[in-house]
Design an enzyme around this catalytic site. Structure first.
Site, PDB file in Angstrom:
ATOM      1  N   CYS A 115       5.013  -7.258   7.690  1.00 38.92           N
ATOM      2  CA  CYS A 115       5.933  -6.766   8.722  1.00 38.92           C
ATOM      3  C   CYS A 115       6.041  -7.820   9.816  1.00 38.92           C
ATOM      4  CB  CYS A 115       5.420  -5.455   9.314  1.00 38.92           C
ATOM      5  SG  CYS A 115       6.505  -4.730  10.560  1.00 38.92           S
TER       6      CYS A 115
ATOM      7  N   CYS B  20       3.379  -5.130  16.130  1.00 39.34           N
ATOM      8  CA  CYS B  20       2.688  -4.076  16.891  1.00 39.34           C
ATOM      9  C   CYS B  20       1.176  -4.302  16.822  1.00 39.34           C
ATOM     10  CB  CYS B  20       3.049  -2.703  16.344  1.00 39.34           C
ATOM     11  SG  CYS B  20       4.823  -2.345  16.410  1.00 39.34           S
TER      12      CYS B  20
ATOM     13  N   CYS C  25      -2.396   1.815   8.130  1.00 46.03           N
ATOM     14  CA  CYS C  25      -1.400   0.914   7.567  1.00 46.03           C
ATOM     15  C   CYS C  25      -1.865  -0.540   7.552  1.00 46.03           C
ATOM     16  CB  CYS C  25      -0.106   1.046   8.371  1.00 46.03           C
ATOM     17  SG  CYS C  25       1.246   0.109   7.673  1.00 46.03           S
TER      18      CYS C  25
ATOM     19  N   GLU D 273       0.828  -1.203   0.000  1.00 46.23           N
ATOM     20  CA  GLU D 273       0.000   0.000   0.000  1.00 46.23           C
ATOM     21  C   GLU D 273       0.863   1.254   0.000  1.00 46.23           C
ATOM     22  OE1 GLU D 273      -2.499  -0.216   3.446  1.00 46.23           O
ATOM     23  OE2 GLU D 273      -2.892  -2.337   3.115  1.00 46.23           O
TER      24      GLU D 273
ATOM     25  N   CYS E 239       3.212   8.291   1.622  1.00 42.78           N
ATOM     26  CA  CYS E 239       3.618   7.321   2.636  1.00 42.78           C
ATOM     27  C   CYS E 239       3.911   6.024   1.894  1.00 42.78           C
ATOM     28  CB  CYS E 239       2.507   7.129   3.665  1.00 42.78           C
ATOM     29  SG  CYS E 239       2.894   5.887   4.919  1.00 42.78           S
TER      30      CYS E 239
ATOM     31  N   CYS F 175      -1.435  -2.279  14.446  1.00 44.10           N
ATOM     32  CA  CYS F 175      -1.139  -2.191  13.018  1.00 44.10           C
ATOM     33  C   CYS F 175      -1.615  -3.439  12.287  1.00 44.10           C
ATOM     34  CB  CYS F 175       0.372  -2.006  12.828  1.00 44.10           C
ATOM     35  SG  CYS F 175       0.861  -1.871  11.104  1.00 44.10           S
TER      36      CYS F 175
END
Length: 341
Positions: free
Chosen positions: A110, A114, A331, A90, A103, A117
């Protein structure tokens, strides 16, 4: 075959020399690409023989648009891009009076884990190459018909977990014969990989370093950020001070406010005490609510109280303007929704 965008001008010059071509052609080719020409055959001042050699060795990896969403106020455009191998990432373009910001993502998925997210839920698939990161800007500019003037590395992925490709990308977009984006118009966000922050400091770049802090103490931080089990806040702050000394640049701290978790007066005072005296800025972020967890956005009243406590302590603090909430601009949300449908 190789993605030509993964090469810098000097590397392409060397290839030209090795293939009995004139080295200045390298600069010409990149000039065409930065103008939005993504087909070697359309590069009018490049000889046909040179084009034939290029096509045997290279491709120009510009991602395809899978989905494009525009917010109601038209200030935010979210792209779901697909690369040649089918992987999805994205990018988000945000339009401001001072120019267009993008961005960009640095990884497919990832591995940082976290909790607030969506991009980390299925883990990391792979790193993006420097050219793949750069191509997000090229494609976004083609789509909006306008220049990108600011870049934030805050999309999917942990930039410092893909260090070499990210540094190469930053140096490329900074070049005067490329995007010519000033380093002070580039922000890199990290969850706090201490050794890599030290490496970044030693690069002596003039970019803005943003630390995803999200808690005033380690006990709270460990509940939402697994990286906190490896590096304490004090270790991160010590390395931030080193970064400031090496670059003379202030550090920005990102703090996502979660209702009933980290948004109280007590936490605001603790954060103020922790950061007091540092050359820094705090960016308060109303947390993006995602269906995969129960984290709720702090109230506007609490956010304002939190800000005022920090400001009264002499810490420059802003509240991030919420953009693109109606188009899954948080995100990882759009990619995840696409994969699950």
């Amino acid at each position: 075959m190789k993605n030509i965008l993964d090469l810098d001008t000097e590397e392409l010059k060397l290839w030209m020399e090795q293939n009995k071509e004139k080295s200045f052609r390298a600069k010409q080719i990149f000039q065409w690409i930065y103008k939005g020409i993504f087909d070697f055959k359309l590069m009018k001042n490049i000889p046909i023989g040179t084009i034939d050699k290029l096509e045997k060795e290279f491709y120009i990896d510009i991602p395809k648009v899978v989905t494009k969403l525009v917010s109601k106020d038209e200030d935010t455009i979210k792209f779901l891009f697909a690369y040649r191998d089918g992987n999805l990432i994205e990018s988000v373009v945000m339009k401001y009076k001072h120019g267009n910001s993008i961005c960009v993502s640095t990884q497919v998925g990832c591995r940082m884990g976290c909790k607030f997210c969506a991009s980390t839920i299925e883990g990391m698939v792979r790193n993006l190459s420097s050219g793949e990161i750069l191509s997000q800007i090229l494609k976004a500019q083609e789509e909006i018909g306008e220049r990108i003037s600011n870049v934030v590395l805050m999309g999917s992925g942990e930039p410092l977990d893909n260090y070499e490709n990210v540094i190469k990308f930053i140096k490329e977009i900074n070049k005067s014969d490329g995007f010519n984006i000033g380093q002070r118009h580039i922000t890199l966000s990290t969850c706090g990989i201490v050794p890599k922050i030290k490496e970044l400091a030693q690069e002596k770049l003039q970019i803005t370093l943003a630390i995803s802090l999200h808690a005033p103490n380690d006990t709270l931080r460990r509940q939402v950020m697994p990286i906190a089990n490896k590096y304490s806040i004090s270790e991160i702050l010590d390395m931030c001070k080193y970064y400031i000394n090496m670059t003379n640049r202030r550090v920005s701290f990102e703090y996502a406010l979660v209702k009933g978790f980290n948004d109280g007066i007590e936490q605001a005072k603790e954060l103020s005490n922790t950061l007091r005296g540092m050359l820094c800025h705090v960016n308060l972020i109303p947390v993006n609510e995602i269906k995969e967890n129960s984290l709720k956005k702090s109230s506007s009243d609490n956010i304002l109280k939190f800000k005022n406590i920090l400001c009264e302590s002499g810490i420059e603090t802003t509240i991030r303007r919420e953009m693109g909430a109606d188009i899954d601009a948080a995100c990882g949300q759009l990619r995840r929704h696409y994969l699950n449908n």
